[in-house]
Design an enzyme around this catalytic site. Structure first.
Site, PDB file in Angstrom:
ATOM      1  N   HIS A   5       8.373   3.058   8.896  1.00 24.93           N
ATOM      2  CA  HIS A   5       8.292   2.140  10.288  1.00 24.93           C
ATOM      3  C   HIS A   5       6.931   2.461  10.781  1.00 24.93           C
ATOM      4  O   HIS A   5       6.661   3.866  11.205  1.00 24.93           O
ATOM      5  CB  HIS A   5       9.320   2.061  10.889  1.00 24.93           C
ATOM      6  N   ASN A  39      13.300   4.265   4.375  1.00 20.86           N
ATOM      7  CA  ASN A  39      12.177   3.260   4.902  1.00 20.86           C
ATOM      8  C   ASN A  39      11.090   3.933   5.931  1.00 20.86           C
ATOM      9  O   ASN A  39      11.241   4.970   6.108  1.00 20.86           O
ATOM     10  CB  ASN A  39      12.817   2.189   5.809  1.00 20.86           C
ATOM     11  N   SER A  96       0.957  -1.287   0.051  1.00 22.65           N
ATOM     12  CA  SER A  96      -0.085   0.059   0.115  1.00 22.65           C
ATOM     13  C   SER A  96       0.841   1.108   0.052  1.00 22.65           C
ATOM     14  O   SER A  96       0.526   2.239  -0.593  1.00 22.65           O
ATOM     15  CB  SER A  96      -1.147  -0.041   1.117  1.00 22.65           C
ATOM     16  N   ASN A  97       1.940   1.278   0.931  1.00 20.93           N
ATOM     17  CA  ASN A  97       2.763   2.381   0.578  1.00 20.93           C
ATOM     18  C   ASN A  97       3.415   2.670  -0.841  1.00 20.93           C
ATOM     19  O   ASN A  97       3.612   3.754  -1.344  1.00 20.93           O
ATOM     20  CB  ASN A  97       3.942   2.265   1.644  1.00 20.93           C
TER      21      ASN A  97
END
Ligand code: GRF
Length: 199
Positions: free
Chosen positions: A108, A106, A12-13
Site C-alpha cells: 500500500h 499486499n 509494475s509491482n
C-alpha cells in the site's frame, strides 16, 4: 515457493516480483500464475511477455464470495502457496483469507494506518504530512488492515504533486515488496499477534 499474483491494472509491482524471482533474488520460487479481475489490465500483457500463465477472472455480477471462490479454486489447482496482491482493487472475502492464513500479502502506498484506501498519495499531500511511504502487510478481510511486515519512509517535498510523490513512492514499493517476499520465502518472518518480526 509457488507464488500467485493478483492484479487489476498496470502491474509494475507484479513485474518487480517476477524479475526478482527470475533473477533468483527471491530464491527457489516460481510465479505460477497472474490473475486479474479486469480483462484489460495492462499487467496481463507484461506477465504473458515474461512467460507466465495469466487468468482473467472477472466478477461478472457474482457476489464477492462466488468470485473469490473461483479465484481460490484456480490458485489451489496450481498449488499456489503465497499470494501477492499487486494493485488488486478488491477486498478479499473471509473465506479467501481463511484459505491462506498468513499467506496473502499486499503493498500500500502510505505508512499505514494512515491514508487507507484509494489515492493514498493524494490523501497524504492533501493532509500536509511531511513524510509518507509504503507498507507491505498481511491481508485480512478489512481494508489495508492486516499485520504490518515492513514499511519505508519517503519524504513529501514542498513541490510534490500527486504524480511526483507517487512515482517516488513506487520505486520504494518495488524494493520493499521483493525484500519482504524474499524474507517470507526464506522463512525469516515470525508472527506474534499483530507484530511481525524479521530476522
Ligand atoms: C501501487 O501503488 C500499490 O501500492 C497500490 O496500487 C498501485 C499498483 O501499481 N496497491 P502497479 O499496478 O503495481 O503498478
Amino acid at each position: 515457493m509457488k507464488i500467485g499474483i493478483l492484479i487489476s491494472g498496470r502491474g509494475s509491482n507484479m513485474s518487480a516480483i517476477v524479475e526478482a524471482v527470475q533473477s533468483g533474488f527471491i530464491p527457489d520460487s516460481d510465479v505460477t500464475v497472474v490473475v486479474s479481475d479486469k480483462t484489460r489490465a495492462k499487467g496481463l500483457i507484461k506477465a504473458k511477455e515474461c512467460g507466465i500463465e495469466t487468468l482473467s477472472i472477472t466478477r461478472n455480477r457474482r457476489t464477492r464470495e462466488e468470485h473469490d471462490a473461483e479465484i481460490v479454486a484456480e490458485l489451489k489447482k496450481r498449488d499456489v502457496e503465497l499470494i501477492c496482491l499487486a494493485g488488486y482493487m478488491r477486498l478479499l472475502s473471509k473465506e479467501f483469507v481463511q484459505t491462506f492464513p498468513n499467506r496473502i500479502l499486499n503493498i500500500h502506498p502510505s505508512l499505514l494506518p494512515s491514508f487507507k484506501g484509494l489515492e493514498a498519495q493524494r490523501q497524504a499531500i492533501d493532509y500536509g504530512v511531511k513524510v509518507s511511504g509504503c507498507t507491505v502487510h498481511f491481508v485480512d478481510e478489512n481494508l489495508d488492515h492486516g499485520a504490518i511486515i515492513a514499511q519505508r519512509i519517503v519524504e513529501v517535498k514542498d513541490n510534490d504533486a500527486v504524480e511526483t510523490l507517487s512515482a517516488r513512492i513506487l520505486q520504494h514499493e518495488h524494493a520493499l515488496y521483493v525484500e519482504s517476499i524474499k524474507r517470507i520465502v526464506e522463512g525469516k518472518i515470525k508472527i506474534v499477534g499483530r507484530r511481525v518480526f524479521c530476522e
